[in-house]
Design an enzyme around this catalytic site. Structure first.
Site, PDB file in Angstrom:
ATOM      1  N   CYS A 132       0.851  -1.184   0.000  1.00 31.25           N
ATOM      2  CA  CYS A 132       0.000   0.000   0.000  1.00 31.25           C
ATOM      3  C   CYS A 132       0.892   1.242   0.000  1.00 31.25           C
ATOM      4  O   CYS A 132       1.831   1.338   0.798  1.00 31.25           O
ATOM      5  CB  CYS A 132      -0.880  -0.022   1.249  1.00 31.25           C
ATOM      6  SG  CYS A 132      -1.723   1.549   1.491  1.00 31.25           S
TER       7      CYS A 132
ATOM      8  N   GLU B  58       6.316   0.566 -12.998  1.00 31.93           N
ATOM      9  CA  GLU B  58       4.904   0.746 -13.361  1.00 31.93           C
ATOM     10  C   GLU B  58       3.994   0.905 -12.128  1.00 31.93           C
ATOM     11  O   GLU B  58       3.184   0.016 -11.831  1.00 31.93           O
ATOM     12  CB  GLU B  58       4.414  -0.417 -14.218  1.00 31.93           C
ATOM     13  CG  GLU B  58       4.964  -0.413 -15.617  1.00 31.93           C
ATOM     14  CD  GLU B  58       4.397  -1.552 -16.474  1.00 31.93           C
ATOM     15  OE1 GLU B  58       3.625  -2.383 -15.959  1.00 31.93           O
ATOM     16  OE2 GLU B  58       4.730  -1.590 -17.668  1.00 31.93           O
TER      17      GLU B  58
ATOM     18  N   CYS C 213      -6.439   1.445  -3.006  1.00 34.91           N
ATOM     19  CA  CYS C 213      -6.364   0.439  -1.952  1.00 34.91           C
ATOM     20  C   CYS C 213      -7.393   0.801  -0.883  1.00 34.91           C
ATOM     21  O   CYS C 213      -7.725   1.976  -0.698  1.00 34.91           O
ATOM     22  CB  CYS C 213      -4.939   0.443  -1.396  1.00 34.91           C
ATOM     23  SG  CYS C 213      -4.736  -0.455   0.140  1.00 34.91           S
TER      24      CYS C 213
ATOM     25  N   CYS D 140      -7.354  -0.248   2.533  1.00 33.85           N
ATOM     26  CA  CYS D 140      -6.913  -0.721   3.846  1.00 33.85           C
ATOM     27  C   CYS D 140      -7.097   0.378   4.899  1.00 33.85           C
ATOM     28  O   CYS D 140      -7.508   1.494   4.590  1.00 33.85           O
ATOM     29  CB  CYS D 140      -5.446  -1.164   3.772  1.00 33.85           C
ATOM     30  SG  CYS D 140      -4.292   0.217   3.690  1.00 33.85           S
TER      31      CYS D 140
ATOM     32  N   GLU E 229      10.382  -0.202 -21.909  1.00 28.14           N
ATOM     33  CA  GLU E 229      10.176  -1.618 -22.256  1.00 28.14           C
ATOM     34  C   GLU E 229       9.540  -1.624 -23.632  1.00 28.14           C
ATOM     35  O   GLU E 229       8.393  -1.198 -23.796  1.00 28.14           O
ATOM     36  CB  GLU E 229       9.249  -2.301 -21.254  1.00 28.14           C
ATOM     37  CG  GLU E 229       9.832  -2.379 -19.859  1.00 28.14           C
ATOM     38  CD  GLU E 229       8.889  -3.049 -18.854  1.00 28.14           C
ATOM     39  OE1 GLU E 229       7.932  -3.718 -19.278  1.00 28.14           O
ATOM     40  OE2 GLU E 229       9.106  -2.861 -17.644  1.00 28.14           O
TER      41      GLU E 229
ATOM     42  N   TRP F 299       1.586 -14.372 -20.666  1.00 28.49           N
ATOM     43  CA  TRP F 299       1.758 -14.975 -19.348  1.00 28.49           C
ATOM     44  C   TRP F 299       1.279 -16.425 -19.431  1.00 28.49           C
ATOM     45  O   TRP F 299       2.066 -17.333 -19.543  1.00 28.49           O
ATOM     46  CB  TRP F 299       0.969 -14.189 -18.289  1.00 28.49           C
ATOM     47  CG  TRP F 299       1.692 -12.953 -17.802  1.00 28.49           C
ATOM     48  CD1 TRP F 299       2.718 -12.298 -18.427  1.00 28.49           C
ATOM     49  CD2 TRP F 299       1.446 -12.252 -16.588  1.00 28.49           C
ATOM     50  NE1 TRP F 299       3.113 -11.213 -17.676  1.00 28.49           N
ATOM     51  CE2 TRP F 299       2.358 -11.157 -16.537  1.00 28.49           C
ATOM     52  CE3 TRP F 299       0.557 -12.407 -15.528  1.00 28.49           C
ATOM     53  CZ2 TRP F 299       2.384 -10.259 -15.466  1.00 28.49           C
ATOM     54  CZ3 TRP F 299       0.581 -11.509 -14.467  1.00 28.49           C
ATOM     55  CH2 TRP F 299       1.493 -10.448 -14.439  1.00 28.49           C
TER      56      TRP F 299
ATOM     57  N   GLU G 172       6.452 -15.108 -16.055  1.00 28.12           N
ATOM     58  CA  GLU G 172       6.606 -14.597 -17.422  1.00 28.12           C
ATOM     59  C   GLU G 172       7.461 -15.488 -18.324  1.00 28.12           C
ATOM     60  O   GLU G 172       8.148 -15.009 -19.224  1.00 28.12           O
ATOM     61  CB  GLU G 172       7.139 -13.161 -17.380  1.00 28.12           C
ATOM     62  CG  GLU G 172       6.150 -12.257 -16.691  1.00 28.12           C
ATOM     63  CD  GLU G 172       6.452 -10.776 -16.810  1.00 28.12           C
ATOM     64  OE1 GLU G 172       7.534 -10.424 -17.298  1.00 28.12           O
ATOM     65  OE2 GLU G 172       5.592  -9.991 -16.395  1.00 28.12           O
TER      66      GLU G 172
HETATM   67  C1  GAL Z   1       5.344  -4.784 -18.061  1.00 29.98           C
HETATM   68  C2  GAL Z   1       6.145  -4.857 -16.767  1.00 29.98           C
HETATM   69  C3  GAL Z   1       7.290  -5.839 -16.864  1.00 29.98           C
HETATM   70  C4  GAL Z   1       6.794  -7.143 -17.390  1.00 29.98           C
HETATM   71  C5  GAL Z   1       6.106  -6.926 -18.714  1.00 29.98           C
HETATM   72  C6  GAL Z   1       5.574  -8.197 -19.295  1.00 29.98           C
HETATM   73  O1  GAL Z   1       4.127  -4.156 -17.908  1.00 29.98           O
HETATM   74  O2  GAL Z   1       6.670  -3.593 -16.453  1.00 29.98           O
HETATM   75  O3  GAL Z   1       7.852  -6.019 -15.590  1.00 29.98           O
HETATM   76  O4  GAL Z   1       5.940  -7.689 -16.463  1.00 29.98           O
HETATM   77  O5  GAL Z   1       5.029  -6.054 -18.545  1.00 29.98           O
HETATM   78  O6  GAL Z   1       4.476  -8.683 -18.608  1.00 29.98           O
END
Ligand code: GAL
Length: 668
Positions: free
Chosen positions: A107, A142, A151, A153, A308, A316, A356
């Protein structure tokens, strides 16, 4: 220009690391981002810090001249901490603990968690302050991912009371401003105000949210502010320990719970995580992704990084489609064209274990460089040739779309009409404009409007007199405005302001909305200066008064009444669009509006599926032309250009292969 990869050395035997670094350098990758989930390795037991392994990674970075983005590792609090202080866990709106087993299980308002965060960040900062290879720090990872901004709580409950007290000073004021007279909800004290969690009348299946809309909006703001405060604490700790390189955080295009327009002020640059293939389809990159790039540039009105960047198939539990050969290159160019001057590919190599396992990277599971590695290596080599242009040119836009988190939160809680989606409306309008070869910024109302010829306010409902005054001034000075349905009618407390719609904007629009129809998916035919079109979701029924009618309804009991108007003032014009159109419909309407308002566009005609972004260094123009189709595209040019990637002059017609890219310049 930064060109790198997200690297998780902690997932691989140490004797593999030198091979990884060598392969990275051979591919032209010059930067790694590391450690955002490494808390349990850096502090395996309370107060025991182990930097040895990370030091060895850093030594390899030094010996391979690799730049580093080092992260604070707070996105994954370790088990020892959670066992000692389970009160750190978030609670969901049903009061369930959001427990251990994945990540982000904390939190933002937990003082205990803040204290432990301060400790680990201080230790890291002390240890790595002044390290010559660290070019930036990323905070956490993120914020808000997996719906963790809000949250419910006990810590949040008392923090919310304090937040409200600061805002409303006395409880009668809160009761009055938020309208607690409805259903007799008067609160006797700030301490008694609830967090708007799940309640008796909520029914998710029917999209029913029953809390007081004003209290709910305050809760959204409070939750966003809580993340802001937590993030600010991290920045302060880093700065206090002598960290003097830029600090950033990786935003997300698909997160809406955190007001990024506020948060951005803590960072030297914005970065975000771009995964076009999650929504794979021929036009996916042209729609939300292109919009998100412009949104990210708009948070600081500055170039940004992709921290990224998709580098392979994602997933996943199951995987999304595999990028076609050439698509990773295309998406990289798309990022760069819209303003990215840092590209970090996620991830170097897919994991052999963990959630992942299916999230692919540059290498394959077996660590062998194949197709994706080669494509990224070749892309990097090309980008180096463009470096001067990427760094020396800007995206200048005549058009801006005004975005707002208050409106996102208000519209999402009370959707007006079954399929009303604020974000979708914004990106549909954005796509319609950019499909015309027009650059489009996405900004908030604090922007300096004098930079633009046309400001577009889709569904800008939470607004104020001050907004109307700002727009009037802009119009008087020659600016033009487009306002759509569901605008101008709510105040900062999320109350309907009781004015004739479009409320605060009624005078500048010169119309009255006298009724409306929440049509949901049903179609309503309209005809307009752009020809016959179809509307859905929402239809305003308008008394056009003295404005110019630009289109009318052909259906329903309001057939023959205006759906679109123009109010011309001595300076500029205000257009009102009373019904939601699809991308093609908006495109045709905006073709007309942008002609009337003299908006600059790509000098040659656009082709469906081919994106153009024009950049300028104020003496020459650089047009990025990107084919998102899996077939060749032919683009008719207005004159001869130099094509920079292929280093040849092209006149008359440009042919792009599937997923092909060209960068055209008029520089002689
Ligand atoms: C992003 C996250 C990464 C990894 C990627 C793939 O949103 O920042 O850590 O999880 O997705 O799921």
């Amino acid at each position: 220009m930064v060109f790198g990869t997200d690297y998780y050395p902690e997932h691989w035997p140490e004797d593999r690391w030198p091979t990884d670094f060598r392969l990275m350098r051979e591919a032209g990758l010059d930067t790694i981002r590391i450690a955002e989930f490494a808390w349990s390795l850096i502090e395996p037991r309370e107060g025991i810090f182990d930097f040895d392994w990370l030091d060895r990674v850093m030594s390899l970075a030094v010996s391979h001249s690799m730049k580093v983005v080092l992260c604070t590792p707070t996105a994954a609090p370790p088990k020892w901490l959670m066992d000692k202080h389970p009160e750190i866990y978030q609670k969901d709106e049903f009061g369930h603990v959001r427990g251990f087993g994945s990540r982000r299980h904390y939190c933002f308002n937990s003082e205990i968690f803040r204290e432990y965060s301060r400790k680990i960040i201080s230790e890291m900062a002390k240890h790595y302050s002044g390290h010559p290879n660290i070019i930036a720090w990323q905070l956490d990872n993120e914020f808000g991912c997996h719906n963790t901004v809000r949250c419910y709580c006990e810590d949040c409950s008392s923090a919310f009371s304090k937040w409200l007290k600061k805002k409303y000073i006395n409880i009668d004021n809160l009761n009055e401003k938020l309208g607690m007279a409805f259903w007799g909800q008067h609160y006797p004290s700030f301490e008694s105000v609830i967090l708007p969690a799940h309640t008796t009348c909520d029914n998710k299946a029917f999209g029913m949210n029953a809390h007081n809309p004003g209290l709910y909006l305050d809760f959204c703001r409070f939750s966003s502010d809580s993340v802001y405060d937590y993030s600010a604490m991290q920045v302060d700790v880093l700065r206090a320990h002598g960290i003097d390189v830029p600090i950033t955080h990786n935003f997300m295009g698909s997160f809406f719970d955190l007001d990024y327009y506020k948060l951005q002020d803590q960072f030297e640059f914005i970065s975000w995580d771009c995964y076009p293939n999650i929504a794979h389809g021929p036009f996916s990159t042209l729609s939300e992704v292109s919009y998100n790039h412009d949104k990210m540039r708009g948070y600081k009105n500055k170039k940004f990084w992709v921290m990224e960047h998709c580098s392979g198939q994602n997933g996943w539990n199951y995987m999304h489609e595999t990028p076609n050969p050439g698509e990773i290159r295309l998406w990289t160019y798309q990022s760069v064209a819209h303003g990215a001057d840092g590209i970090i590919y996620f991830r170097w190599r897919p994991c052999l274990f963990g959630t992942e396992q299916y999230w692919h990277g540059i290498l394959d599971h077996d660590g062998i460089p194949r197709k994706r590695y080669k494509e990224i290596k070749a892309t990097g080599a090309e980008l180096r040739k463009l470096e001067e242009i990427i760094e020396g040119s800007e995206i200048v836009s005549d058009v801006c779309i005004i975005n707002s988190f208050d409106n996102e939160w208000s519209h999402t809680y009370q959707k007006h009409s079954e399929n009303f989606n604020y974000n979708r409306i914004l990106y549909t309008v954005h796509n319609a404009i950019t499909d015309l070869g027009i650059n489009c910024d996405v900004v908030d109302m604090n922007v300096d409007l004098t930079n633009y010829k046309l400001a577009v306010l889709p569904a800008y409902n939470i607004s104020s007199e001050a907004d109307a005054v700002k727009l009037s001034k802009f119009i008087n000075e020659g600016g033009n405005v487009v306002i759509t349905f569901r605008s101008g009618n709510r105040d900062e407390y999320n109350r309907i302001n009781g004015l004739t719609i479009p409320g605060y904007f009624r005078d500048i629009c010169g119309i009255d909305v006298i009724n409306y129809d929440a049509v949901g998916d049903h179609k309503r035919k309209v005809t307009s200066v752009a020809g016959p079109l179809e509307a859905d979701t929402w239809c305003d029924i308008i008394d056009g008064k003295d404005s110019t009618v630009m289109g009318e309804y052909l259906d329903a009991f309001y057939r023959g009444t205006p759906f679109m108007t123009r109010n011309s003032a001595p300076g500029g014009s205000v257009y009102y669009i009373g019904a939601h159109l699809d991308r093609d419909g908006y495109n045709r309407i905006f073709r007309q509006i942008t002609l009337e308002t003299d908006v600059t566009r790509c000098p040659f005609g656009t082709v469906k599926g081919v994106e153009t972004v024009t950049r300028t260094d104020f003496s020459s123009t650089y047009i990025f032309v990107m084919n998102h189709l899996d077939t060749p595209a032919y683009i008719s040019l207005d004159k001869e250009y130099m094509e920079i990637l292929g280093e040849k002059n092209i006149s008359e017609v440009l042919r792009l292969g599937p997923y092909g890219v060209a960068v055209l310049t008029d520089k002689v």
